[in-house]
Design an enzyme around this catalytic site. Structure first.
Site, PDB file in Angstrom:
ATOM      1  N   SER A 139      36.090 -24.151 -44.251  1.00 55.04           N
ATOM      2  CA  SER A 139      37.198 -23.428 -44.665  1.00 55.04           C
ATOM      3  C   SER A 139      36.895 -21.896 -44.827  1.00 55.04           C
ATOM      4  O   SER A 139      35.750 -21.368 -45.148  1.00 55.04           O
ATOM      5  CB  SER A 139      37.630 -24.012 -46.083  1.00 55.04           C
ATOM      6  OG  SER A 139      38.069 -25.321 -46.162  1.00 55.04           O
ATOM      7  N   GLU A 254      34.482 -38.443 -44.107  1.00 53.85           N
ATOM      8  CA  GLU A 254      34.784 -37.842 -45.531  1.00 53.85           C
ATOM      9  C   GLU A 254      34.638 -39.227 -46.334  1.00 53.85           C
ATOM     10  O   GLU A 254      35.020 -40.128 -46.065  1.00 53.85           O
ATOM     11  CB  GLU A 254      36.036 -37.153 -45.757  1.00 53.85           C
ATOM     12  CG  GLU A 254      35.676 -35.691 -45.966  1.00 53.85           C
ATOM     13  CD  GLU A 254      36.907 -35.018 -46.477  1.00 53.85           C
ATOM     14  OE1 GLU A 254      38.056 -35.018 -45.653  1.00 53.85           O
ATOM     15  OE2 GLU A 254      36.627 -34.403 -47.472  1.00 53.85           O
TER      16      GLU A 254
END
Lengths: 415, 371
Positions: A139, A254
């Site tokens: 990010s 994840e």
């Protein structure tokens, strides 16, 4: 229909339980379980990172680390169901492994899928043993939900790449030895096509890590700045321009929240409501005006719990869990926020206080109020999760993307 | 862990789905809605498939299977909006007679109910929300007096299980409706595919079902069990309404795009999926408790019920919304689901009643056991 283990699962569970019982750091149990209110001073004197590394090392030595990894890289080659059973049995001690989750759950599998055999032999065993901590640098301030819009630039210079830019929301960067880094290597092609992934040594010159002070006053994440960071081309994961596909490997790995079901905070609320006085005497839980809300939240908490039981059933049968597991964070995030606000309201003007000595339930609801906005954003915002359900589960068309076929450098960045 | 239906139960479900797809299209459901009355032919077909007797013992003409098979089939009845008195006759009356009846009562009624030759109903409400104190009907000396309204499927039932005062307490009584002391009046309702009636008893011959004075407690047990089964009808209906909305969003074009590409529509459908998924998982919890006779059945049943009512209403109302103006036409099926979602939400007691039960039961479970 039952919740029982198969005989093989029961045997595995017994073996795991016996080993944990004999080896777990039991002196940490009160701190980890949160039952040791008043022991925070004591917790402050314990080096939790050292304890975490010690526990990870003990697990690796006994064959209980990274259960889903192949043995040659320090894992156990266990089935997904065995991994879940281990997690259930590890219980509060699993919190010690929190530091390693991103490395073992996301970075490791990415290296395993895209790295050279030499990299795998060198990087994975110390990660499994808890000797190395890894972080994931995806990010950016201007690229969150729209991750493929990232701008950290890597330019090739002989056998090396020179990186400039910055990342944000990087958990654990300040204590990491390694990280995986997604960069833009070609701004002249469409945004998904110009990305390339690397692994990097976080001790390299040109990396600066700064903690972020978050809205709730704590600091769990970092910003990472790159100034002429040089990465050898041998540390590239996947082909130049294939970074988007490589990142999907990471994101698909994840950590599954299967097995526990995400907490909504309903249980503490019910506990609070059966103890706290209501507005007209009696218990709060007997106040007719709040029962509809309690009932609604009860069904959400229960629904998540039994949805994860259904996913476990699929795992137990050797199947992939269905898409129903994708609702977990979406439901839990907003429910915990609603519950926190509601619990504060029930405390009247006292609800504003955050001192654990004064606020009900040791200020748990006040803490949840301040942390819950992040839950609705991190790892996919509520809105992105709804898009995912709509597109991947229900089969609805993707969004119309005006920037899809535009060279990245031509995409407008200002209104 | 096997928190799911097994292969045999799923085969049973598939069989029900195939049968209902062939025999119970929405055109057929509409006939009942448009004044065609009770579809006795469909009812006989369902009986011949064995679906009515799934949880009725073999000695009484049933299949003698368990509640899980019945839950699986209930989901299909809900999905198909079956215009049949299943809730009344199977989930309520047959269960009451099976659980609390004498061997004679069981022998007299269960084989006929399993064969579809007799229809049962439950008559408890008397024109206002049901409470332990709201009952005025009286049972004494083998005769029943009073009026019940609304009675689900009371217009077509052959036998009624009636909540009545016996002295100072409540009992359940069994009444053969083929006698002079009964007057019936069919009532207008939101969902005529499952009819409602007023039943008036004037010195009607009746016999007690179960123990004297245990009427309220037995009723709660019956409602809990039926709530799990109805929850399966609700999740079946919710899933179908969600599918309809999804399909329409894929097919309908506006502003040059499929409307399903707009986030406002996508997010609405995603939220419907969330409700339906939570409700399904909670219904499975209810099914587990019902099929194993778990002590936590009251909690599980109320959880399943509240969740399923929310989900079916949510999916049915937003299915209309996704369809826009078309969704409000008589010709589209959206209103059939909208009607049924509200009919089922109000059968067995409305949402506030079940929320009350759920929270009371959760709060009791949260208390440390008395020493």
């Amino acid at each position: 229909m039952n919740f029982d283990d198969t005989p093989e699962e029961a045997a595995f569970r017994a073996e795991a339980r016996a080993w944990i019982d004999a080896n777990a750091p039991k002196h940490l149990h009160p701190i980890l379980s949160g039952s040791g209110f008043g022991t925070s001073a004591e917790a402050g004197e314990i080096d939790m990172l050292a304890e975490a590394k010690k526990w990870q090392k003990a697990k690796r030595d006994a064959g209980w680390a990274c259960l889903h990894w192949p043995k040659e890289y320090g894992g156990r080659g266990a089935s997904p169901m065995e991994r879940v059973i281990w997690n259930q049995e590890e219980g509060v001690y699993a919190q010690l492994s929190f530091t390693f989750i991103i490395g073992q759950g996301m970075c490791g599998p990415t290296v395993m899928a895209w790295g050279s055999e030499e990299d795998k032999q060198r990087l994975l065993p110390p990660l499994a043993a808890g000797e190395d901590i890894w972080c994931q640098m995806f990010s950016e301030p201007a690229a969150g939900s729209d991750l493929a819009g990232l701008r950290t630039r890597a330019v090739q210079d002989g056998d090396e790449w020179v990186v400039n830019g910055s990342k944000i929301w990087t958990s654990g960067a300040h204590i990491s030895q390694y990280g995986i880094l997604l960069t833009r290597t070609d701004p002249t092609v469409a945004k998904h096509k110009g990305l390339t992934m690397f692994w990097v040594d976080m001790r390299s010159p040109g990396i600066e890590v700064r903690p972020i002070l978050q809205a709730h006053g704590q600091s769990g994440f970092n910003e990472v700045f790159f100034t002429d960071l040089r990465i050898p081309d041998s540390q590239r994961l996947g082909a130049v321009g294939n970074g988007w596909n490589v990142s999907l490997t990471t994101l698909m790995n994840e950590r599954l929240s299967i097995g526990s079901g995400m907490s909504t905070g309903f249980e503490p609320l019910l506990d609070y409501a059966t103890r706290a006085p209501g507005p007209s005497g009696g218990r709060l839980v007997d106040d007719p005006s709040i029962r509809s809300k309690l009932a609604d939240w009860a069904t959400k908490a229960s629904g998540l719990k039994y949805t994860s039981m259904r996913a476990l059933t699929a795992l137990s049968k050797g199947e992939q869990p269905g898409p129903e597991n994708s609702i977990g964070k979406l439901v839990a995030g907003s429910t915990m926020q609603d519950i926190a606000m509601f619990a504060l309201d029930q405390q009247g003007e006292m609800g504003v206080l955050t001192d654990p000595e004064l606020a009900a339930h040791a200020a748990r609801f006040q803490q949840t109020l301040m942390r819950s906005p992040a839950t609705r954003i991190e790892g996919g915002t509520d809105e992105i999760l709804r898009n995912i359900i709509a597109e991947r589960v229900l089969g609805l068309p993707g969004d119309v993307r005006v920037d899809k076929d535009v060279p990245f450098e031509k995409i407008p960045t200002r209104a | 862990m096997q928190f799911d239906f097994n292969e045999q139960q799923n085969e049973f479900r598939q069989e029900a789905r195939r049968f209902l797809a062939a025999e119970c299209s929405t055109e057929r459901v509409r006939k009942a809605l448009e004044g065609g009355g009770f579809d006795r032919q469909l009812w006989q077909g369902v009986a011949e498939m064995g679906f009515l007797g799934i949880a009725i013992p073999e000695e009484h003409g049933g299949l003698g299977l368990g509640y899980l098979e019945l839950c699986a089939v209930a989901e299909e009845f809900g999905r198909a909006l079956a215009p049949l008195p299943i809730v009344s006759s199977i989930y309520l009356a047959a269960e009451a007679i099976k659980s609390f009846g004498t061997p004679e009562q069981q022998a007299a009624w269960l084989p006929r109910i399993a064969a579809g030759a007799a229809i049962g109903c439950l008559a408890s409400v008397e024109g206002e929300r049901l409470t332990e104190k709201s009952t005025r009907a009286t049972f004494a000396n083998g005769t029943l007096n009073g009026a019940k309204l609304p009675v689900l499927d009371g217009d077509i039932a052959d036998v009624a299980i009636v909540l009545a005062k016996e002295g100072d307490s409540l009992s359940l009584v069994l009444v053969d409706l083929a006698q002079d002391g009964i007057a019936r009046r069919t009532l207008d309702t939101l969902d005529p595919t499952r009819g409602q009636a007023e039943l008036t008893f004037t010195n009607a011959a009746a016999e007690r079902l179960g123990d004297r004075g245990e009427g309220w407690a037995m009723l709660q047990t019956l409602l809990d069990r039926a709530a799990v089964l109805v929850a399966f009808e609700q999740i079946g209906g919710a899933d179908r309404a969600l599918e309809m909305g999804r399909d329409y969003a894929l097919e309908r074009m506006a502003f040059g795009r499929q409307i399903g590409s707009f986030q406002a529509i996508k997010h609405m459908l995603a939220d419907m999926y969330v409700s339906a998924t939570l409700a399904r998982s909670n219904a499975y919890y209810g099914a587990w408790a019902l099929s194993t006779g778990a002590a936590e059945l009251p909690r599980a049943a109320a959880t399943a019920r509240v969740s399923a009512t929310n989900a079916f209403r949510h999916c049915a109302k937003n299915n209309v919304q996704v369809h826009g103006g078309m969704g409000f036409t008589w010709q589209m099926d959206c209103h059939l689901f909208y009607r049924r979602s509200n009919q089922l939400a109000l059968a067995l007691g409305s949402q506030p009643d079940w929320e009350e039960k759920l929270v009371t039961r959760l709060a009791a479970a949260n208390e440390p056991l008395a020493a």
